[in-house]
Design a protein around this motif. Sequence first.
Motif, mmCIF file in Angstrom:
data_model
loop_
_atom_site.group_PDB
_atom_site.id
_atom_site.type_symbol
_atom_site.label_atom_id
_atom_site.label_comp_id
_atom_site.label_asym_id
_atom_site.label_seq_id
_atom_site.Cartn_x
_atom_site.Cartn_y
_atom_site.Cartn_z
ATOM 1 N N LEU A 32 0.840 -1.193 0.000
ATOM 2 C CA LEU A 32 0.000 0.000 0.000
ATOM 3 C C LEU A 32 0.876 1.245 0.000
ATOM 4 C CD1 LEU A 32 -2.640 -1.053 2.687
ATOM 5 C CD2 LEU A 32 -2.977 -0.971 0.210
ATOM 6 N N ILE A 33 0.429 2.276 -0.674
ATOM 7 C CA ILE A 33 1.145 3.550 -0.660
ATOM 8 C C ILE A 33 0.175 4.654 -0.274
ATOM 9 C CG2 ILE A 33 2.903 2.876 -2.338
ATOM 10 C CD1 ILE A 33 1.305 4.369 -4.471
ATOM 11 N N GLY A 34 0.724 5.721 0.319
ATOM 12 C CA GLY A 34 -0.074 6.855 0.734
ATOM 13 C C GLY A 34 0.073 8.018 -0.223
ATOM 14 N N PHE A 35 -0.153 9.224 0.305
ATOM 15 C CA PHE A 35 -0.132 10.407 -0.552
ATOM 16 C C PHE A 35 1.242 10.646 -1.162
ATOM 17 C CE2 PHE A 35 -3.797 11.622 2.257
ATOM 18 C CZ PHE A 35 -4.746 11.554 1.255
ATOM 19 N N LYS A 36 2.297 10.421 -0.386
ATOM 20 C CA LYS A 36 3.636 10.630 -0.941
ATOM 21 C C LYS A 36 3.942 9.615 -2.028
ATOM 22 C CE LYS A 36 8.577 10.784 0.059
ATOM 23 N NZ LYS A 36 8.879 9.809 -1.017
ATOM 24 N N GLY A 37 3.549 8.373 -1.801
ATOM 25 C CA GLY A 37 3.777 7.352 -2.818
ATOM 26 C C GLY A 37 3.042 7.665 -4.103
ATOM 27 N N ILE A 38 1.790 8.123 -3.975
ATOM 28 C CA ILE A 38 1.021 8.492 -5.163
ATOM 29 C C ILE A 38 1.655 9.699 -5.849
ATOM 30 C CG2 ILE A 38 -1.223 9.317 -5.988
ATOM 31 C CD1 ILE A 38 -2.501 7.746 -3.692
ATOM 32 N N TYR A 39 2.128 10.661 -5.036
ATOM 33 C CA TYR A 39 2.812 11.835 -5.605
ATOM 34 C C TYR A 39 4.053 11.406 -6.385
ATOM 35 C CZ TYR A 39 5.548 16.109 -5.931
ATOM 36 O OH TYR A 39 6.298 17.152 -6.409
ATOM 37 N N ASP A 40 4.819 10.456 -5.842
ATOM 38 C CA ASP A 40 6.016 9.974 -6.533
ATOM 39 C C ASP A 40 5.651 9.342 -7.877
ATOM 40 O OD1 ASP A 40 7.618 10.836 -4.477
ATOM 41 O OD2 ASP A 40 7.735 8.879 -3.492
#
Length: 372
Positions: free
Chosen positions: A253-261
Motif C-alpha cells: 500500500l502507498i499513501g499520498f507521498k507514494g502516489i505523488y512519486d
Amino acid sequence: MEFGFLTLVIFILALGGMIFVHELGHFLAARWAKIEVEEFGFGLPSYKIATLFTWQGTEFTLHALPLGGFVRPKGENDPNIPGGYGAASPWKRLVVLVAGPLMNLLTAVIVFTALVAYEGIPVPGSVRVETVAENSPAEEADIRAGDIIVSINGQEVTDIEPARSLIRENLDTPVEFVLNRDGELITITATPLSSRTSQEGALGVGLNYPTRPATLIESVGGGATITGLQAATIVYLPIALIQGAIAPDEARLIGFKGIYDLFNFSVQEDVTSRQEAAAETSSGETGAAPQPTNFTISLIGLLSVSLGVFNLLPIPALDGGRILFTLPEILFKKRIPTEWENMVNGIAMLLLIGLMLFVNVMDFINPAQVVP
C-alpha cells in the motif's frame, strides 16, 4: 526542467477530482432518492472557510484542505429523522452507497476510452520499436523509435515475445537486426548486454505493435475492457499474495507521498517524451524520437479504478461495508440495529485512519521504488 510544481498541481487536481467525483455520485443518488443533503463540501472535512451558496436545502461549502469533497446527508446515522438517509428504504440506501464507487469506475472507463482513441488499436503481425533508452546498446547502434523489426539474426519477427526471447538468447553477442524504417530496409548490428538490469532491458528498447485509428465503439469497448481488467487485478491481489504469485513489495500500500512519486515519474516521462518528439520534428528528422508516453492519464485511470474497487470492499466504514449492513434488511426484512452499525463503522474508521497514518509514514521511511 523542474517538474515539482507541475506535478503538485496535477496531483491535487487529479486526486481531488477523483474524490469529488465519488462524492458527487453519492449526492446525485441521494437527490434521486429524495434524501435531503445538508452539506456538500469542497475539500476534505476540516475548517470551513466559507459557504459558497445554498441550493434546495443543500449548503455548498469550501473547506481548508483542498482535496476532493464530502457529502453530509440528513439523518445519516439516525433512522428516526424523516427525509434523512437513515430513514430511507434499504434499496435507496444501497443505490446511494453504490453510486460513489460507480462514478469512479465510470470515470476510469472515460479516461481509458480517451487513451484508446488517442493511441489507436494495436495491429499484431509486426513489431515496432516504441522507445529507445538513452545510452543503451540500441541507441549506440542507431536503432530508432518507429522502426519496424523485420528479422533478428535472420529469423522473421511477427510477435513481441519471440522478439524478446531472441534478444535474451544472444546476450553479449552482436545481433543482426533488419529494420523497416520509413519503407526502407536497413541492417543494424547491436549487442544486448547482460550487465543491464531487467528494468533497463538488455537492448534498451520498448516494443509494441503498430497501431491503427480506433473507431468510437472500439474506443469505448477498449476503455471498458481495460477498466474491468484493472478491477479484476486489484481484487486478485490479496489472493496472489497468499499464493506467493507476487512478492509483498510488489503489492504494498502507498499513501499520498507514494502516489505523488508516481505522478512525478509519470509527468517527467510524458513531458520529456513530448519535448524530445517536438525537438526531432523541428530538426526535420523522422523516427529518431521516442513516441510520446501517456503514463499520467493511465495513472489517473488506474487510481480511479482503485478508488472505486477499494470502496466496494466489504470493510466497515467504507461503502462496501455499509452495503453489507443493508443486505439483511433487503433479504430478510430485518434491519441490523443502527447503534450496532454506528459502533462497528466508528471502530473501523479509527482503524482505517491508523492504517492510513502508518502507510503514509512508511512512504517516507521506506519509499516505494518507482521504475519504468
